[in-house]
Design a protein around this motif. Structure first.
Motif, PDB file in Angstrom:
ATOM      1  N   VAL A 299       0.853  -1.188   0.000  1.00  0.00           N
ATOM      2  CA  VAL A 299       0.000   0.000   0.000  1.00  0.00           C
ATOM      3  C   VAL A 299       0.887   1.235   0.000  1.00  0.00           C
ATOM      4  CG1 VAL A 299      -1.775   1.306   1.223  1.00  0.00           C
ATOM      5  CG2 VAL A 299      -1.832  -1.207   1.251  1.00  0.00           C
ATOM      6  N   THR A 300       0.682   2.104  -0.972  1.00  0.00           N
ATOM      7  CA  THR A 300       1.396   3.378  -1.054  1.00  0.00           C
ATOM      8  C   THR A 300       0.358   4.485  -0.988  1.00  0.00           C
ATOM      9  OG1 THR A 300       3.126   2.398  -2.439  1.00  0.00           O
ATOM     10  CG2 THR A 300       2.963   4.803  -2.427  1.00  0.00           C
ATOM     11  N   TRP A 301       0.504   5.379  -0.043  1.00  0.00           N
ATOM     12  CA  TRP A 301      -0.520   6.401   0.168  1.00  0.00           C
ATOM     13  C   TRP A 301      -0.433   7.557  -0.810  1.00  0.00           C
ATOM     14  CZ3 TRP A 301      -4.470   4.728   2.634  1.00  0.00           C
ATOM     15  CH2 TRP A 301      -4.311   3.724   3.596  1.00  0.00           C
ATOM     16  N   LEU A 302       0.688   7.684  -1.506  1.00  0.00           N
ATOM     17  CA  LEU A 302       0.815   8.761  -2.483  1.00  0.00           C
ATOM     18  C   LEU A 302       1.429   8.225  -3.766  1.00  0.00           C
ATOM     19  CD1 LEU A 302       0.324  11.777  -2.930  1.00  0.00           C
ATOM     20  CD2 LEU A 302       2.672  12.193  -2.166  1.00  0.00           C
ATOM     21  N   SER A 303       0.607   8.094  -4.798  1.00  0.00           N
ATOM     22  CA  SER A 303       1.065   7.693  -6.124  1.00  0.00           C
ATOM     23  C   SER A 303       0.559   8.735  -7.116  1.00  0.00           C
ATOM     24  CB  SER A 303       0.544   6.300  -6.486  1.00  0.00           C
ATOM     25  OG  SER A 303      -0.872   6.330  -6.622  1.00  0.00           O
ATOM     26  N   ALA A 304       0.900   8.564  -8.377  1.00  0.00           N
ATOM     27  CA  ALA A 304       0.511   9.583  -9.353  1.00  0.00           C
ATOM     28  C   ALA A 304       0.302   8.975 -10.732  1.00  0.00           C
ATOM     29  CB  ALA A 304       1.569  10.678  -9.420  1.00  0.00           C
ATOM     30  N   GLU A 305      -0.433   9.715 -11.554  1.00  0.00           N
ATOM     31  CA  GLU A 305      -0.616   9.371 -12.959  1.00  0.00           C
ATOM     32  C   GLU A 305      -0.599  10.661 -13.774  1.00  0.00           C
ATOM     33  OE1 GLU A 305      -3.866   6.861 -15.522  1.00  0.00           O
ATOM     34  OE2 GLU A 305      -4.529   8.754 -14.650  1.00  0.00           O
ATOM     35  N   ALA A 306       0.088  10.634 -14.904  1.00  0.00           N
ATOM     36  CA  ALA A 306       0.041  11.731 -15.868  1.00  0.00           C
ATOM     37  C   ALA A 306      -0.623  11.180 -17.127  1.00  0.00           C
ATOM     38  CB  ALA A 306       1.435  12.248 -16.179  1.00  0.00           C
ATOM     39  N   GLU A 307      -1.612  11.895 -17.651  1.00  0.00           N
ATOM     40  CA  GLU A 307      -2.376  11.377 -18.793  1.00  0.00           C
ATOM     41  C   GLU A 307      -2.572  12.469 -19.846  1.00  0.00           C
ATOM     42  OE1 GLU A 307      -6.152   8.567 -18.886  1.00  0.00           O
ATOM     43  OE2 GLU A 307      -6.769  10.656 -18.572  1.00  0.00           O
ATOM     44  N   PHE A 308      -2.191  12.142 -21.083  1.00  0.00           N
ATOM     45  CA  PHE A 308      -2.422  13.021 -22.226  1.00  0.00           C
ATOM     46  C   PHE A 308      -3.601  12.481 -23.020  1.00  0.00           C
ATOM     47  CE2 PHE A 308      -1.910  13.939 -26.746  1.00  0.00           C
ATOM     48  CZ  PHE A 308      -1.825  15.336 -26.726  1.00  0.00           C
ATOM     49  N   ASN A 309      -4.555  13.342 -23.340  1.00  0.00           N
ATOM     50  CA  ASN A 309      -5.762  12.934 -24.065  1.00  0.00           C
ATOM     51  C   ASN A 309      -5.934  13.751 -25.343  1.00  0.00           C
ATOM     52  OD1 ASN A 309      -7.423  11.137 -21.957  1.00  0.00           O
ATOM     53  ND2 ASN A 309      -6.409  12.815 -20.856  1.00  0.00           N
ATOM     54  N   TRP A 310      -6.167  13.054 -26.435  1.00  0.00           N
ATOM     55  CA  TRP A 310      -6.397  13.682 -27.740  1.00  0.00           C
ATOM     56  C   TRP A 310      -7.864  13.458 -28.097  1.00  0.00           C
ATOM     57  CZ3 TRP A 310      -4.612  11.221 -32.954  1.00  0.00           C
ATOM     58  CH2 TRP A 310      -4.933  12.080 -34.009  1.00  0.00           C
ATOM     59  N   LYS A 311      -8.634  14.522 -28.200  1.00  0.00           N
ATOM     60  CA  LYS A 311     -10.063  14.429 -28.477  1.00  0.00           C
ATOM     61  C   LYS A 311     -10.296  14.021 -29.932  1.00  0.00           C
ATOM     62  CE  LYS A 311     -11.016  18.168 -25.181  1.00  0.00           C
ATOM     63  NZ  LYS A 311     -11.533  19.547 -25.014  1.00  0.00           N
ATOM     64  N   ARG A 312     -10.881  12.846 -30.110  1.00  0.00           N
ATOM     65  CA  ARG A 312     -11.132  12.339 -31.462  1.00  0.00           C
ATOM     66  C   ARG A 312     -12.495  12.787 -31.973  1.00  0.00           C
ATOM     67  NH1 ARG A 312      -8.214  12.343 -34.087  1.00  0.00           N
ATOM     68  NH2 ARG A 312      -8.668  10.571 -35.445  1.00  0.00           N
ATOM     69  N   ASN A 313     -13.516  12.751 -31.113  1.00  0.00           N
ATOM     70  CA  ASN A 313     -14.849  13.233 -31.468  1.00  0.00           C
ATOM     71  C   ASN A 313     -15.606  13.512 -30.171  1.00  0.00           C
ATOM     72  OD1 ASN A 313     -16.064  10.691 -30.589  1.00  0.00           O
ATOM     73  ND2 ASN A 313     -15.286   9.826 -32.508  1.00  0.00           N
ATOM     74  N   LYS A 314     -16.909  13.697 -30.266  1.00  0.00           N
ATOM     75  CA  LYS A 314     -17.707  14.067 -29.100  1.00  0.00           C
ATOM     76  C   LYS A 314     -17.699  13.009 -28.000  1.00  0.00           C
ATOM     77  CE  LYS A 314     -22.354  15.696 -27.873  1.00  0.00           C
ATOM     78  NZ  LYS A 314     -23.697  16.019 -28.384  1.00  0.00           N
TER      79      LYS A 314
END
Length: 200
Positions: free
Chosen positions: A145-160
């Motif tokens: 169990v780790t109380w502090l983790s992270a995620e970085a996410e890049f999103n490219w909008k393809r459509n609605k």
């Protein structure tokens, strides 16, 4: 009692997804990145890309649900199942508070922080395994169990309704992984603010 609580939490989460600005995503991972020292690196499965254990073949799938509280802030729940560095079953469960740090018309970048539980089939079954005290054991499984983790996410909008997503996440206590997949929007329009802009 515990099962009832889990069911209640899942039900509340599902209702919120159905009626809020929300999405679900499905991603794949092929490789893990292990830049730190590890006494057990000699046990990592050799692969055709890297024999030093820095890059390991760890195929898996990630499923996530995200609910927005505002236009730029959300809560995200992630579940991942994959093979680990020695080829055993492993995974993680993660809860993040996400922030949009870049938000353009065609793409956006999110950064999330929160707790994570890593688990795997016990490596005590592997010959020459050295216990470094990072994982706790429970039957034939190990968890951390780790109380502090992270995620970085890049999103490219393809459509609605869909985005192409790439994310960097904390797949093991000392490892990172890059995920590729699609995000499917149940609703892009915020229900919390009548003046908030929606996807154009």
């Amino acid at each position: 009692m515990i099962l009832k609580r889990i069911f209640l939490i899942a039900f509340v989460f599902a209702v919120n997804i159905a009626f809020s600005q929300s999405n679900v995503s499905f991603k794949l991972i092929g490789f893990g990145i292990n830049p730190l020292n590890d006494l057990n690196k000699p046990l990592y499965k050799a692969n055709f890309i890297d024999s030093n254990g820095i890059l390991t073949f760890e195929p898996g799938i990630q499923v996530a649900g995200e609910i927005f509280g505002s236009e730029t802030t959300s809560v995200k729940v992630i579940q991942c199942y994959m093979k680990d560095q020695v080829g055993y079953n492993s995974g993680f469960s993660q809860v993040l508070v996400n922030f949009k740090v870049v938000n353009e018309k065609k793409y956006y970048l999110q950064f999330g922080i929160g707790p994570i539980i890593h688990y795997r089939k016990t490596w005590a079954l592997v010959t020459d395994y050295q216990d470094e005290g990072i994982f706790d054991s429970y039957g034939i499984n190990q968890f951390n169990v780790t109380w502090l983790s992270a995620e970085a996410e890049f999103n490219w909008k393809r459509n609605k309704y869909t985005d192409f997503a790439i994310s960097l996440n904390h797949i093991h206590p000392r490892s990172l992984g890059i995920f590729f997949g699609m995000k499917f929007w149940i609703s892009r329009k915020s229900q919390h603010c009548n003046t908030c802009p929606s996807y154009k």
